[in-house]
Each structure stands twice: as C-alpha cells, then as structure tokens.
Design a protein around this motif. Structure first.
Motif, PDB file in Angstrom:
ATOM      1  N   UNK A 187      -3.215  -0.250   5.867  1.00  0.00           N
ATOM      2  CA  UNK A 187      -4.540  -0.134   5.251  1.00  0.00           C
ATOM      3  C   UNK A 187      -5.462  -1.149   5.907  1.00  0.00           C
ATOM      4  N   UNK A 242       1.929   2.866   7.600  1.00  0.00           N
ATOM      5  CA  UNK A 242       0.629   3.263   7.062  1.00  0.00           C
ATOM      6  C   UNK A 242      -0.085   1.966   6.720  1.00  0.00           C
ATOM      7  N   UNK A 273      11.192   5.724   0.469  1.00  0.00           N
ATOM      8  CA  UNK A 273      11.275   5.202  -0.886  1.00  0.00           C
ATOM      9  C   UNK A 273      12.708   5.332  -1.428  1.00  0.00           C
ATOM     10  N   UNK A 324     -16.646  -0.986  -3.510  1.00  0.00           N
ATOM     11  CA  UNK A 324     -15.447  -0.783  -2.679  1.00  0.00           C
ATOM     12  C   UNK A 324     -15.859  -0.649  -1.223  1.00  0.00           C
ATOM     13  N   UNK A 372      -0.981  13.394   0.484  1.00  0.00           N
ATOM     14  CA  UNK A 372      -1.006  11.978   0.832  1.00  0.00           C
ATOM     15  C   UNK A 372      -2.421  11.476   1.089  1.00  0.00           C
ATOM     16  N   UNK A 373      -3.193  12.231   1.872  1.00  0.00           N
ATOM     17  CA  UNK A 373      -4.539  11.759   2.233  1.00  0.00           C
ATOM     18  C   UNK A 373      -5.438  11.614   1.016  1.00  0.00           C
ATOM     19  N   UNK A 433      -6.218   2.309  -2.584  1.00  0.00           N
ATOM     20  CA  UNK A 433      -6.933   1.126  -2.109  1.00  0.00           C
ATOM     21  C   UNK A 433      -7.689   0.474  -3.266  1.00  0.00           C
ATOM     22  N   UNK A 434      -8.308   1.316  -4.101  1.00  0.00           N
ATOM     23  CA  UNK A 434      -9.027   0.790  -5.255  1.00  0.00           C
ATOM     24  C   UNK A 434      -8.096   0.119  -6.252  1.00  0.00           C
ATOM     25  N   UNK A 481      -5.225   8.047  -0.762  1.00  0.00           N
ATOM     26  CA  UNK A 481      -5.490   6.767  -0.082  1.00  0.00           C
ATOM     27  C   UNK A 481      -6.582   5.960  -0.783  1.00  0.00           C
ATOM     28  N   UNK A 482      -7.701   6.624  -1.087  1.00  0.00           N
ATOM     29  CA  UNK A 482      -8.839   5.894  -1.665  1.00  0.00           C
ATOM     30  C   UNK A 482      -8.468   5.310  -3.018  1.00  0.00           C
ATOM     31  N   UNK A 531       0.836  -1.207   0.000  1.00  0.00           N
ATOM     32  CA  UNK A 531       0.000   0.000   0.000  1.00  0.00           C
ATOM     33  C   UNK A 531       0.872   1.260   0.000  1.00  0.00           C
ATOM     34  N   UNK A 532       1.902   1.267   0.864  1.00  0.00           N
ATOM     35  CA  UNK A 532       2.783   2.439   0.930  1.00  0.00           C
ATOM     36  C   UNK A 532       3.491   2.679  -0.404  1.00  0.00           C
ATOM     37  N   UNK A 564       4.618  13.494   4.232  1.00  0.00           N
ATOM     38  CA  UNK A 564       4.793  13.172   2.831  1.00  0.00           C
ATOM     39  C   UNK A 564       6.279  12.952   2.500  1.00  0.00           C
ATOM     40  N   UNK A 575      -6.636   4.249   7.246  1.00  0.00           N
ATOM     41  CA  UNK A 575      -5.190   4.050   7.286  1.00  0.00           C
ATOM     42  C   UNK A 575      -4.735   4.335   8.699  1.00  0.00           C
ATOM     43  N   UNK A 625       7.618   9.541   3.399  1.00  0.00           N
ATOM     44  CA  UNK A 625       7.329   8.544   2.360  1.00  0.00           C
ATOM     45  C   UNK A 625       8.416   8.573   1.300  1.00  0.00           C
ATOM     46  N   UNK A 632     -12.522   1.888   4.246  1.00  0.00           N
ATOM     47  CA  UNK A 632     -11.144   1.619   4.664  1.00  0.00           C
ATOM     48  C   UNK A 632     -10.679   2.774   5.536  1.00  0.00           C
ATOM     49  N   UNK A 683       1.145   4.558  -2.433  1.00  0.00           N
ATOM     50  CA  UNK A 683       0.940   5.920  -1.938  1.00  0.00           C
ATOM     51  C   UNK A 683       2.088   6.825  -2.413  1.00  0.00           C
ATOM     52  N   UNK A 684       3.314   6.294  -2.381  1.00  0.00           N
ATOM     53  CA  UNK A 684       4.464   7.081  -2.873  1.00  0.00           C
ATOM     54  C   UNK A 684       4.224   7.477  -4.327  1.00  0.00           C
ATOM     55  N   UNK A 694       9.484  11.186  -7.426  1.00  0.00           N
ATOM     56  CA  UNK A 694      10.099  11.756  -6.237  1.00  0.00           C
ATOM     57  C   UNK A 694      11.337  12.546  -6.656  1.00  0.00           C
ATOM     58  N   UNK A 696       8.922   7.275  -9.931  1.00  0.00           N
ATOM     59  CA  UNK A 696       7.575   7.531  -9.428  1.00  0.00           C
ATOM     60  C   UNK A 696       7.380   9.005  -9.068  1.00  0.00           C
ATOM     61  N   UNK A 743       1.185   9.937  -4.635  1.00  0.00           N
ATOM     62  CA  UNK A 743       1.373  11.257  -4.029  1.00  0.00           C
ATOM     63  C   UNK A 743       2.422  12.071  -4.793  1.00  0.00           C
TER      64      UNK A 743
END
Lengths: 280, 336
Positions: free
Chosen positions: B331, B329, B198, B1, A145-146, A153-154, A149-150, A130-131, B191, B6, B194, B4, A134-135, B211, B209, A138
């Motif tokens: 899920x 984090x 990474x 869905x 970041x927030x 997850x999808x 999330x959705x 998951x992380x 953030x 975190x 993360x 969920x 997110x990286x 960064x 990605x 984001x």
C-alpha cells in the motif's frame, strides 16, 4: 424459500446478495421478532466434567451493544466459539438473521455478517497488515479484491495502523496485533461484531480511543457483543450487561444496575479490583 | 483520506523477474550450447523444480502435507504408457491426457483422504500411493510388476531423429516448469492466492475471516495432481522404461521433493527453485560417495531445519524483504 413473510424474505435476500453470502438450502428458516438478530436457544457445552455452557438462552437485538463479564473459565470465549462455529455445542440452537446456523461452517457465518476478534490474536503473520485486511474484506465481505482496497486503507487509519500498513503482521507488538485483530473483524463488514477482550493491556488514552472506535462502529448499525474485563471501558459502550459464571447466565440487565447486585459483586468485582491494581 | 495505490512489484522482484526471464531464454537455447548429458540433467532439474513447486503449493500454502505425491507421478506415467502402447495415442498428446486422468482420479481420492487430519492425512496419502503401485503391478497389459518399455514405433513418433527427440523432450520439460511457475505466480496474485497465503499463516484466522478453507484445499489438491501427473508423464517418456517401483518411488518423487522444498524455503515460491539448485549441486559433487551422499543430504536437511526453519529463502526474505516474483500487495499512500 416460499411461504415466508415476504418482508423478511426480501430483507434477507437483500442482505444475502449485498454481502455475497450463499444461504444453504435446507437450513431451517425460523420466524422470529424482527428485532432479534441473534438468538441462542438452550445452548449447552461441556469439556469433560467442566460445564462451560449450561442451557444458555440469550437473545441479541438488532443494533444493541451487549457486554459479557464473568470470571476466567466462566465460558465466555467458548460462547463466542459456539456462535461463530469454531466450537460445536453439545445441544441447543444458534439462530442468526432467521437462519438456524448451529451446524454452519465458520466461514459461511462470517460471510453472513458474523465477525469475531480473538482474545489471542490470529493474524496472518507472513502477510502485511494491509494484506491481512484485504483477506478479511474480500472473503468475509464477499467482494472482489480491487473493490476492497480503499476501504482497507481507510480502516487502517481508523484503527491506528496506517504507518504499519506494509509491515509483516508477525513483526507487530501485542498492542498492534490487537488493533489488527479488531480491524480484520471490521473489514469483513459485520452485522454482528463479537469482541473478545480487546481492551486488555491498553493504557488509558488507548482505551478511550478504542471506546470511541467501537461506538463509531455501533453508530453505523452494527450489533455488538463485547467480552471484557476492563469494565469501565465496557460500560462506556454497552447498554445491556450479562454475567456468565460456571457456564450459566447469573445476571442480566442495565449495566450499572447489574454491577450493583451483591451476587455479581461477590463473584466478579474481586477480579476487577485486582486488574485495576495490576494496571496501576 | 489521501490517494493511494497498491503495487505488486518491488526493485527486488524487477531484478528477480528479469533474471528468471533471461534464464528462460538461455535455457531455451540450451540445445545449441549444452551437450546431451547436460540437456538430460537440465530436464531433470526442471522436473524437480516443477514437482517441488507443486508440492510447495500443496504443503507449504494449503497445509496439505502429502507424502504420497508419487501416486500422481506414477499415475501420469502409467497413463501415458497405457495410452501410447495400448490405445495408439501420440505420446506428446498423452501428456495432457495423463494430467486430466490424474485430476479425475484425485477427485474421489481427495474426498476420501480429506477425512483424515494432520499426521493421518500424510499417512493416508502414502497408503493411496502404495495402492496405486500395487494396482500398476497387477496391470498385465503393461507387464505388471516387472515393468515395460515404450516400443520403438512410439519413440520414433515423437521425432524421427534421436537428436530432435531429445530436443523436443527438453523443450517440453522447460515449458512445463515455466507453465507451472507462471501458473503459481498467477494463482498467488489472484484472490485465491490471498486465501492460500492466509491459510498458510493461520487456518483458524482464515476461516473466521470468511475463507472457505475446505473448498480451496480441495481445488489445490486436484490442480496439483493434474500438474504432477503431467510432469511424471514426461519424466518417464524421457526414460522410455517404466516399472511400478520406479514410477511410484517414494524416495525419488516425494522424499527428494520434500528435501528440496524444506531446505529452499517452504511456503515461498522461490524456495523450491533455490532448493533444487542446492540439491543438484550436492548430488553432482557427492554422488560418487555412495551411501555417504545420502547421509550428507540428511545432515544438510537437519542443519537447515535447525538454523533456518523457514529454509534458505525464508532466511533471506525475512532479513532483506526480497521477492523474486511480484507477489506482494504494497500500500503506497501519496500524501497530498
């Protein structure tokens, strides 16, 4: 910025703002037909005596799906490296969404909407699945970041990784690492998605699921370039096929027609038959 | 869905954070239960936890393996001595100023040494530290190579009684390590944490990605210089005496710090804490053995690197999935 065709200007700005990318001042803005999203102009690259890109010209149209085949060492992966910025070309230009990005850093290209999955997966081993997403979402998507999330997850569910969301990426099997590689590329919210041998090693129903997933992605308007040895999966998606051999494009056109050409058969189909034999 | 959420905390981080908070309270009360020698030892331990945590951020997360962090320990200490002795600044006010000065110096230094990659970067950081040492040795206003001591008037300005001075410095050392750890937890929860994690795991993957690896490394280098210099300033305020060789000692401020981080667990926030505890246990029990003590340190380092390449905390975290601070984090999907 001034002096541009206003429609293109507005479009690029909209995409830039929405995707959170910052166009660097000083990059040449090149006018081109609206339909082209990515253009390679006279790209050349050699490693010592080996030519891996020999004056390659290639134009990718918005929304199309292009397949790339060719024997090992033909320069397919290097071409992806040149497009995404991890391999500097010796000569030529890469133009993406009207910008000359030849010298742009990979992270900025990603934020402009150019995503890539690596043939050898490059996950963040110490982070959870998951992380990892997110990286990508984001930073590649330029969002907080927030907010991602959705979507992440999808995406886990779509890519068949939902039950492994909290597993460390380093503990995944090769198949799941490949799924994660694709999921991360998708998480960045790409306009152009470059896939490097994502179907290798999959069994038949997994390949079918992958083809469905890529077709779904394509249906959302994402342009796709796919390097693949598993030709039957490839031609279930792409509408144009190019053959790379010795750093040069030796054939290009409608997939079935390209595959029928004697020259392509000669240099390529041997490999395909061997692969199919190994899979069986 | 399905629904969920975190979550960052786990049962292990709840226990871990509770222990850390209780330890902080107990240490804050140490002037009432520890004698002078133990207070000094504790402040030294705090300084090493802070230095190692900062080095871990630099090398373990950002991949910047510097062997020249003594440059900023010494710089911070010299800025404090210079401000206190030559400019009449209150020594406690000089601590944050030392950090700011180091951050300003780190800006061009980083621009220079970031042109170097891998091993060359490590060597470059050491060269920078040696240049700083030689410059300090040329500073005649602070007695050059022979070093100098803080005048009594400056020392007395910290607090009038000797006991209160010791308590004050002890509490600042405790506050420093608490702030450093809190700042790192906060950073890793953000953030940028993360991105840093990474980068730790896969730089190519991080760049691909989106960064901005170069910018984050630059910021981390400058921030670590800021923190390292403040820790260095306090270390030498406590020692009262400074010389270029002690302030820019590669042994004291880098070799031991790397030892601590590597045996504790590089790239994990808990590593430097565990490593410091082990280092001081070894030192307090073996220091009387002289040179053999250093040999034993070397053997311990080699044994840990062979048997637990991710350090002792790395071994524990991989096996049990523990975390002391609520960083993950996780899920959690609530099936409906």
């Amino acid at each position: 910025m001034a002096g541009l065709d206003p429609a293109i200007h507005v479009l690029l700005r909209m995409q830039g703002v929405r995707r959170g990318c910052r166009h660097k001042a000083g990059h040449d803005r090149v006018l081109e037909p609206m339909s082209a999203i990515l253009t390679l102009e006279k790209i050349s690259k050699r490693f010592g005596a080996i030519v891996v890109a020999d004056d390659i010209d290639l134009t990718l149209l918005r929304g199309e799906a292009l397949g790339i085949i060719g024997p090992n060492g033909a320069g397919k992966t290097t071409l992806f490296g040149i497009v995404t910025g991890t391999v500097p070309p010796d000569g030529g230009r890469v133009v993406f969404k009207g910008h000359d990005i030849t010298r742009m850093k990979p992270e900025h290209r990603c934020r402009m909407g150019l995503a890539r999955s690596f043939q050898i997966p490059q996950p963040f081993d110490g982070m959870t699945v998951f992380e990892n997403l997110v990286v990508a979402a984001a930073f590649g998507g330029g969002r907080s970041e927030r907010d991602v999330y959705a979507g992440c997850a999808g995406l886990l569910e779509r890519c068949g990784l939902a039950d492994k969301a909290n597993r460390r990426a380093g503990s995944l099997t090769l198949l799941d690492r490949k799924r994660l590689e694709l999921a991360r590329a998708l998480a960045t919210g790409p306009r152009v998605l470059l896939l490097d041998e994502v179907a290798g090693g999959l069994v038949e129903h997994e390949t079918a699921a992958l083809v469905d997933l890529i077709n779904d992605v394509r249906a959302t308007g994402v342009t796709i370039v796919w390097i693949e040895h598993v030709v039957h999966a490839l031609i279930a998606v792409v509408d144009r096929l190019v053959v790379l051999h010795g750093g040069a494009l030796i054939a290009e056109g409608e997939p079935a027609e390209v595959l029928r050409r004697p020259q392509v058969n000669e240099i390529y189909m041997g490999i395909e038959e061997r692969r199919m034999g190994a899979d069986a | 869905m399905s629904d969920f959420r975190v979550q960052h905390a786990s049962w292990s981080s709840r226990i871990g954070t509770t222990i850390v908070v209780l330890a902080f309270v107990a240490f804050a009360a140490a002037p009432w239960w520890a004698d002078r020698a133990n207070l000094r030892l504790l402040s030294e331990i705090f300084a090493y936890v802070a230095l190692a945590s900062l080095w871990n951020l630099l090398a373990g997360y950002a991949g910047l393996v510097s062997v020249g962090q003594q440059a900023y320990v010494g710089l911070g200490a010299y800025v404090l001595f210079g401000l206190a002795m030559l400019a009449g600044v209150h020594p406690l006010a000089a601590i944050p100023l030392a950090g700011i000065a180091a951050a300003i110096v780190a800006l061009p230094v980083a621009a220079l040494i970031f042109r170097l990659r891998g091993h060359y970067f490590a060597i470059g950081t050491w060269v920078v530290a040696e240049v700083f040492r030689l410059l300090a040795a040329q500073t005649t206003a602070l007695d050059g190579g022979s070093g100098t001591s803080l005048p009594a008037a400056v020392v007395v300005s910290i607090a009038s009684s000797r006991q209160m001075r010791e308590f004050t410095i002890y509490w600042i050392a405790l506050a420093q390590v608490a702030v450093v750890l809190f700042a790192i937890v906060w950073l890793l929860r953000s953030r940028y944490g993360l991105a840093l994690t990474a980068i730790r795991d896969n730089e190519l993957g991080a760049r691909s990605n989106g960064v901005d690896v170069a910018r984050i490394k630059y910021c981390v280098y400058v921030a670590v210089a800021f923190g390292t210099a403040m820790v260095g300033a306090l270390i030498f305020l406590q020692k009262i005496r400074i010389s270029p060789d002690t302030a820019f000692s590669v042994n004291d401020w880098t070799a031991f710090v790397i030892f601590i981080t590597v045996i504790g667990g590089i790239g994990r926030i808990e590593g430097p804490i565990i490593g410091t505890v082990i280092f001081f246990l070894l030192r307090q029990t073996l220091a009387d053995l002289g040179a053999i003590y250093l040999l034993i340190l070397g053997v311990v380092a080699i044994a840990v690197m062979l048997k637990a390449p991710k350090g002792l905390w790395g071994l524990i975290a991989d096996r049990y999935g523990w975390q002391v601070f609520p960083l993950e984090r996780r899920l959690v999907i609530n099936k409906r």
